[in-house]
Every structure is written in structure tokens, then in C-alpha cells.
Design a protein around this motif. Structure first.
Motif, PDB file in Angstrom:
ATOM      1  N   UNK A   1     -16.992   5.597  -6.106  1.00 24.38           N
ATOM      2  CA  UNK A   1     -17.708   4.326  -5.945  1.00 24.38           C
ATOM      3  C   UNK A   1     -18.742   4.422  -4.836  1.00 24.38           C
ATOM      4  N   UNK A   2     -19.753   3.580  -4.900  1.00 22.47           N
ATOM      5  CA  UNK A   2     -20.736   3.501  -3.816  1.00 22.47           C
ATOM      6  C   UNK A   2     -20.170   2.730  -2.629  1.00 22.47           C
ATOM      7  N   UNK A   3     -19.316   1.744  -2.920  1.00 23.18           N
ATOM      8  CA  UNK A   3     -18.734   0.942  -1.846  1.00 23.18           C
ATOM      9  C   UNK A   3     -17.432   0.313  -2.323  1.00 23.18           C
ATOM     10  N   UNK A   4     -16.549   0.072  -1.392  1.00 23.90           N
ATOM     11  CA  UNK A   4     -15.283  -0.616  -1.643  1.00 23.90           C
ATOM     12  C   UNK A   4     -14.971  -1.468  -0.414  1.00 23.90           C
ATOM     13  N   UNK A   5     -13.962  -2.284  -0.537  1.00 25.15           N
ATOM     14  CA  UNK A   5     -13.523  -3.048   0.635  1.00 25.15           C
ATOM     15  C   UNK A   5     -12.770  -2.156   1.623  1.00 25.15           C
ATOM     16  N   UNK A   6     -11.858  -1.326   1.082  1.00 25.89           N
ATOM     17  CA  UNK A   6     -10.998  -0.513   1.949  1.00 25.89           C
ATOM     18  C   UNK A   6     -10.970   0.922   1.450  1.00 25.89           C
ATOM     19  N   UNK A   7     -11.184   1.868   2.363  1.00 21.52           N
ATOM     20  CA  UNK A   7     -10.964   3.288   2.099  1.00 21.52           C
ATOM     21  C   UNK A   7      -9.686   3.702   2.806  1.00 21.52           C
ATOM     22  N   UNK A   8      -8.823   4.443   2.099  1.00 22.89           N
ATOM     23  CA  UNK A   8      -7.609   4.999   2.690  1.00 22.89           C
ATOM     24  C   UNK A   8      -7.701   6.513   2.580  1.00 22.89           C
ATOM     25  N   UNK A   9      -7.581   7.198   3.711  1.00 25.38           N
ATOM     26  CA  UNK A   9      -7.664   8.655   3.758  1.00 25.38           C
ATOM     27  C   UNK A   9      -6.248   9.212   3.829  1.00 25.38           C
ATOM     28  N   UNK A  10      -5.775   9.816   2.743  1.00 22.92           N
ATOM     29  CA  UNK A  10      -4.424  10.356   2.701  1.00 22.92           C
ATOM     30  C   UNK A  10      -3.524   9.531   1.812  1.00 22.92           C
ATOM     31  N   UNK A  11      -2.690  10.238   1.028  1.00 22.23           N
ATOM     32  CA  UNK A  11      -1.864   9.562   0.025  1.00 22.23           C
ATOM     33  C   UNK A  11      -0.372   9.697   0.293  1.00 22.23           C
ATOM     34  N   UNK A  12       0.009  10.056   1.527  1.00 21.28           N
ATOM     35  CA  UNK A  12       1.416  10.120   1.879  1.00 21.28           C
ATOM     36  C   UNK A  12       2.030   8.729   1.947  1.00 21.28           C
ATOM     37  N   UNK A  13       3.290   8.625   2.374  1.00 16.91           N
ATOM     38  CA  UNK A  13       3.962   7.319   2.394  1.00 16.91           C
ATOM     39  C   UNK A  13       3.238   6.262   3.207  1.00 16.91           C
ATOM     40  N   UNK A  14       2.524   6.650   4.277  1.00 22.16           N
ATOM     41  CA  UNK A  14       1.834   5.646   5.086  1.00 22.16           C
ATOM     42  C   UNK A  14       0.565   5.148   4.418  1.00 22.16           C
ATOM     43  N   UNK A  15      -0.234   6.049   3.868  1.00 23.85           N
ATOM     44  CA  UNK A  15      -1.392   5.610   3.105  1.00 23.85           C
ATOM     45  C   UNK A  15      -0.968   4.758   1.923  1.00 23.85           C
ATOM     46  N   UNK A  16       0.133   5.173   1.264  1.00 24.78           N
ATOM     47  CA  UNK A  16       0.641   4.410   0.126  1.00 24.78           C
ATOM     48  C   UNK A  16       1.104   3.025   0.556  1.00 24.78           C
ATOM     49  N   UNK A  17       1.673   2.905   1.763  1.00 26.99           N
ATOM     50  CA  UNK A  17       2.116   1.595   2.249  1.00 26.99           C
ATOM     51  C   UNK A  17       0.932   0.649   2.431  1.00 26.99           C
ATOM     52  N   UNK A  18      -0.181   1.167   2.951  1.00 25.32           N
ATOM     53  CA  UNK A  18      -1.382   0.329   3.065  1.00 25.32           C
ATOM     54  C   UNK A  18      -1.835  -0.129   1.687  1.00 25.32           C
ATOM     55  N   UNK A  19      -1.844   0.791   0.714  1.00 20.97           N
ATOM     56  CA  UNK A  19      -2.274   0.422  -0.636  1.00 20.97           C
ATOM     57  C   UNK A  19      -1.353  -0.633  -1.240  1.00 20.97           C
ATOM     58  N   UNK A  20      -0.063  -0.496  -1.015  1.00 22.75           N
ATOM     59  CA  UNK A  20       0.918  -1.423  -1.587  1.00 22.75           C
ATOM     60  C   UNK A  20       0.782  -2.819  -0.977  1.00 22.75           C
ATOM     61  N   UNK A  21       0.757  -2.899   0.346  1.00 23.53           N
ATOM     62  CA  UNK A  21       0.674  -4.211   0.991  1.00 23.53           C
ATOM     63  C   UNK A  21      -0.637  -4.899   0.630  1.00 23.53           C
ATOM     64  N   UNK A  22      -1.737  -4.148   0.599  1.00 18.83           N
ATOM     65  CA  UNK A  22      -3.016  -4.750   0.230  1.00 18.83           C
ATOM     66  C   UNK A  22      -3.022  -5.182  -1.227  1.00 18.83           C
ATOM     67  N   UNK A  23      -2.388  -4.406  -2.114  1.00 15.71           N
ATOM     68  CA  UNK A  23      -2.324  -4.802  -3.524  1.00 15.71           C
ATOM     69  C   UNK A  23      -1.523  -6.084  -3.689  1.00 15.71           C
TER      70      UNK A  23
END
Length: 506
Positions: free
Chosen positions: A7-29
Motif C-alpha cells: 500500500x502507499x499508506x495505512x493507518x498503522x504499520x507493524x514491524x514484526x509478526x511475533x506474538x507482540x506484533x500480533x497482539x497489536x494487530x488483534x487489539x486494533x482489529x
């Protein structure tokens, strides 16, 4: 969930897909479903669903290949395949990880000879032991009044249970024998007990280990505004007017470089690569990389006394080895500054006579993790000239044990022999102290602080001091000296940061 058109732009970028990056994705979802999220992972997808634990891959060949593909620049290098390899002094990583090639020790210091990484969707969460104990006493972060509620939420995201091994025939035996040895004078919370684990048991009896896939959950996987891009290196965080404004990425398949604008950037790349990304971005607070701490690990093995094999003990329904002895936890306390986990070994670490068959589950490994003195000069440094296998600033680890650290390790060595004798017959005369870095629990390098006093990198919400919109995540955020496995705590801190972001996006 995986995607390729950046994408050219998004609201949130998460660098890394381990449990902590996944937690950010989950709570934001869950809390900001209108937000667009792009997650970038330097490694490939090695399991299905993406981010799942490789232990859940039933075919041994496919599981081994998933581990190899997680080893980044070290793929196909020799790894530790049995407990004896570490004792022999061989400098090898565990399957699914690769070692820091150089810069792991400076002359005159202890260094971290086996500092290691994983590069794959799910990060180390695809390979971990899934132990999720809560911090105790001085391990706790006293300036977070909501810590216990955050730990509750982390347990929800990770799928933590304590009953997965209740049917294991030797679990209660191990726990009872340890209780007799350690419970005297301890309150209920500090007594020997079932280890909280991110694992559950299916109806067919097979164990399912949590990885980032469990943390993502269906709500993230089904979120049309969430995309995961594997084999994509984030080379730096972009800023505009001192505020995070996006990231620069390199497609490792094509070599093409792109910029992705974002309102918020979360760097959850692990305890050594998260400060590396900030350094490469020119974001270099005084505490970056400082207060680095690992947990010295002492190991021992014993054979359970007076146990007998059952008719169906040898093989589980799936064909995998059964887990017979469960996992028992001896919590950290300030009086005894180490954390213990006692679990079954798949094979004896020492040769046994051919006429001395091993009862499945009767060989147990004991491990004590030691809390370390925090020192400003224990750090990871980065070069402005030399680069690593990904073209990022190369690392040098500066790390030394204090006299008190050595004393704690000696106490742990004495204690682990006592515990080994309590549960069974020791298989060796002396315990073994693992080389530094073996725990994989690297902490402190982007540590949290109550105030911006120059001794921390981020706020209690994990936002980097002086760089609005930039958050850091992982074990590296934990500011205390811990002995317990840190993942539950770091995911709890990620929950707090994600809530802050969700509130700012509304």
C-alpha cells in the motif's frame, strides 16, 4: 491474510509478526476495526495458518523444513539437535533459529555467544516453549497500576491454560515431589504449581501449541483492512517534523524499495533488531540498546523414581511422543532469585544401558533461569559502516555478569541439584550452565520508563519518548530484571500500547 501489493499508506504499520506484533494487530482489529493495518515480516511464511507453532506440524520432514526456513542467513547451518551439543561447547543455535555471526563478545567481557534470532512469520512464537508465568515480586513493573488486568488480557490473547497436562500420568508425581522440596515458608502464589502454558489439548488428545496465529485470532484474519507481507525488510522508520510518518521497506523477493506512509508505526522486531531499526532510522535516544539483559540458565536432568509404564504410554493419537510428566513451575521470589521449570525430555541426555529401557516421560529436565543485575553498560551497539546479512547496521554485544550475578548462578546450581534429587535420580553429577544468550529472553534494549529521565526509551504506553506515533514492542520493553519467561509480560505491555493507539485513531 498474506498480500504482496504494497500500500502507499495505512493507518498503522507493524514491524514484526511475533506474538507482540500480533497482539497489536488483534487489539486494533477489535477496538479500531476501521483502521487499516500493514504488517511487515522479514522472514517467510513457514506454517499454515501463518504464524502457527511448528510443533503443530505433524509430519517430521515438513516440520524440519519449516525450522530451516526460519533460520534466515543461517539457513541449513548446523543446529543443536540434542542436549549434549550445548554441553560440548559447540556454538550452535536451536532448530528454527540462527546465531549472531560475529560481534557477540568483546574481549574481557562475557558477551552472548549464542545470541539468536528467528526470521519467519510468527517470529520466535513459532518455536517457543509456550511457558507463560506471571512476574512476581521485583519482576513486576510497579508504575503500572493496571498490570494484572493487562496480564489477564495477555492470557486471553495467547490462549493460556494450566490444565493441558492434567491427564499426564507423572505430572502430579513431579509436582508433589517438588512441592515437598520448595513449598515450606512460601505463600500460595510462590509454591510449586502447574506451569501456565499457551497450549490446549484437542478432542483427539493432541496438544496444540499457541503461536502468533492464536494471538491474531479470527478477528484479525478476517479483518479486510489488515494485511501481512512476508519476506519484507523494514530498513528504517520515516519521520516528519519529529513524528513517525511511515517506513521504508525492501521487498526481499525482488529487491525493490518502497515507502509506506502511516499515522502510527509499531516496531516489534525482537530484543536486538528493534533497537537496530531505530538506530538505522537515526532515532537514537541515550538509552537505546542499553540495560540489555538475558537470563542465565542452569540445567539438570533426573530420572523419576518409582514410576511404571502404562499400556498406552509410548505413542499419542497423532503418532507423536506423549507428554507424560507435564510442566511444573517453581516461581521466582526475591529471596530465591530464579525461576524454575521442570518438564519431560524426549530423550535421555546421557547414554543408558541397552537393557535399561526408558519409561516414556521418566526423564525430566530441570531448568532454573536467573535474574540479572541491570547495568547501563550492558548493551547492543550498532555500526554506522558495517552491515549484517540483511544489510542492516551490524551489532556488537557488550555484556558482563556482575559478582552478584555469579553468586546467584552458584546458588541456582546448588538448588537445581537439590530439586533434581527431590524428584528422582540425577543423571549427571553436576548441573550445566548454558552459554549466555541461550534463554532467548533478551530484554531491556528499548526499556519502558515512568518518565523521560534519559534511562528509558519509551513511555508506559510504549511510545518512544520524543517521537510521537512511534511505538516499540517485545521483551525489550520490559524495564525490570526478570527470571520468568517474559512473553506474557511483553504481550501485556503490547495490549497497553495498542489501546493507546486505538484511542488516538478514533
Amino acid at each position: 491474510m498474506n498480500a504482496r501489493d504494497y500500500p502507499a499508506s495505512v493507518d498503522v504499520v507493524i514491524v514484526g509478526s511475533g506474538p507482540n506484533g500480533a497482539a497489536y494487530a488483534r487489539i486494533l482489529s477489535e477496538s479500531a476495526p476501521e483502521a487499516s493495518i500493514a504488517m511487515f515480516e522479514v522472514g517467510p511464511t513457514v506454517s499454515d495458518p501463518p504464524g502457527s507453532h511448528v510443533k503443530n506440524i505433524e509430519d517430521a520432514g515438513r516440520r524440519a523444513r519449516a525450522q530451516e526456513r526460519s533460520e534466515g542467513p543461517g539457513e541449513r547451518a548446523a543446529t543443536i539437535s540434542d542436549p549434549g551439543a550445548a554441553k560440548s561447547g559447540q556454538r550452535r543455535g536451536r532448530a528454527g533459529t540462527y546465531l549472531l555471526a560475529d560481534g557477540y563478545r568483546v574481549e574481557g567481557e562475557d558477551g552472548m555467544p549464542v545470541a539468536a534470532f528467528s526470521s519467519n512469520v510468527g517470529g520466535m512464537g513459532a518455536h517457543w516453549t509456550a511457558a507463560c508465568p506471571r512476574p512476581h515480586d521485583s519482576e513486576r513493573i510497579d508504575f503500572l497500576p493496571d498490570l494484572d488486568e493487562l496480564l489477564d488480557e495477555a492470557e486471553r490473547l495467547l490462549g493460556v491454560t494450566t490444565d493441558a497436562f492434567d491427564s499426564s500420568p507423572f505430572a502430579s508425581i513431579v509436582r508433589e515431589r517438588l512441592s515437598e522440596a520448595v513449598d515450606g515458608g512460601r505463600d500460595h502464589a510462590h509454591r510449586a504449581q502447574r506451569m501456565p502454558l499457551a497450549v490446549h489439548r484437542r478432542d483427539d488428545g493432541r496438544l496444540v501449541w499457541s503461536g502468533s496465529d492464536v494471538v491474531f485470532g479470527d478477528v484479525t484474519r478476517e479483518n479486510p483492512r489488515f494485511s501481512l507481507y512476508d519476506e519484507t525488510l523494514v530498513t528504517r522508520v520515516l519521520t516528519d517534523g519529529g513524528r513517525a510518518s511511515g517506513v521504508e521497506i525492501r521487498d526481499l523477493r525482488s529487491g525493490a524499495v518502497h515507502s509506506v506512509a502511516a499515522r502510527v508505526v509499531v516496531v516489534a522486531a525482537d530484543g536486538l533488531r528493534t533497537p537496530q531499526v531505530l538506530w538505522a532510522s537515526g532515532i537514537r535516544p541515550a538509552a537505546l540498546g542499553r540495560m540489555l539483559n538475558d537470563q542465565t540458565q542452569v540445567v539438570f536432568a533426573a530420572r523419576l523414581r518409582d514410576v511404571h509404564a502404562g499400556a498406552d504410554d509410548a505413542v499419542a493419537a497423532s503418532g507423536a511422543l506423549s507428554e507424560q510428566s507435564g510442566v511444573t513451575w517453581v516461581p521466582f521470589s526475591d529471596e530465591m532469585p530464579f525461576h524454575g521449570q521442570i518438564m519431560q525430555l524426549d530423550a535421555s541426555p546421557v547414554p543408558l544401558a541397552e537393557d535399561d529401557p526408558i519409561i516414556p516421560g521418566s526423564i525430566v529436565g530441570l531448568g532454573l533461569f536467573c535474574a540479572k543485575d541491570l547495568q547501563w553498560d550492558d548493551r547492543v551497539e550498532f555500526s554506522d559502516d558495517a552491515v549484517d546479512g540483511y544489510g542492516m547496521p551490524s551489532m556488537t554485544i557488550r555484556y558482563s555478569l556482575t559478582p552478584n550475578d555469579h553468586a546467584v548462578v552458584e546458588r541456582a546450581r546448588e538448588e537445581i541439584v537439590r530439586l533434581g534429587r527431590a524428584v528422582g535420580d540425577p543423571l549427571d553429577e553436576r548441573p550445566f550452565t548454558m552459554p549466555a544468550g541461550a534463554s532467548l529472553h533478551y530484554q531491556g534494549s528499548t526499556r519502558m520508563g515512568e518518565t523521560d529521565d534519559g534511562l528509558s526509551v519509551c513511555s508506559p504506553d510504549s511510545e518512544v519518548w520524543g517521537v510521537p506515533g512511534l511505538f516499540v514492542a517485545g521483551n525489550n520493553v520490559i524495564p525490570t530484571s526478570t527470571a520468568c519467561n517474559p512473553t506474557l509480560t511483553s504481550v501485556a505491555l503490547a495490549v497497553r500500547g495498542a489501546r493507546k493507539i486505538a484511542g488516538s485513531l478514533h
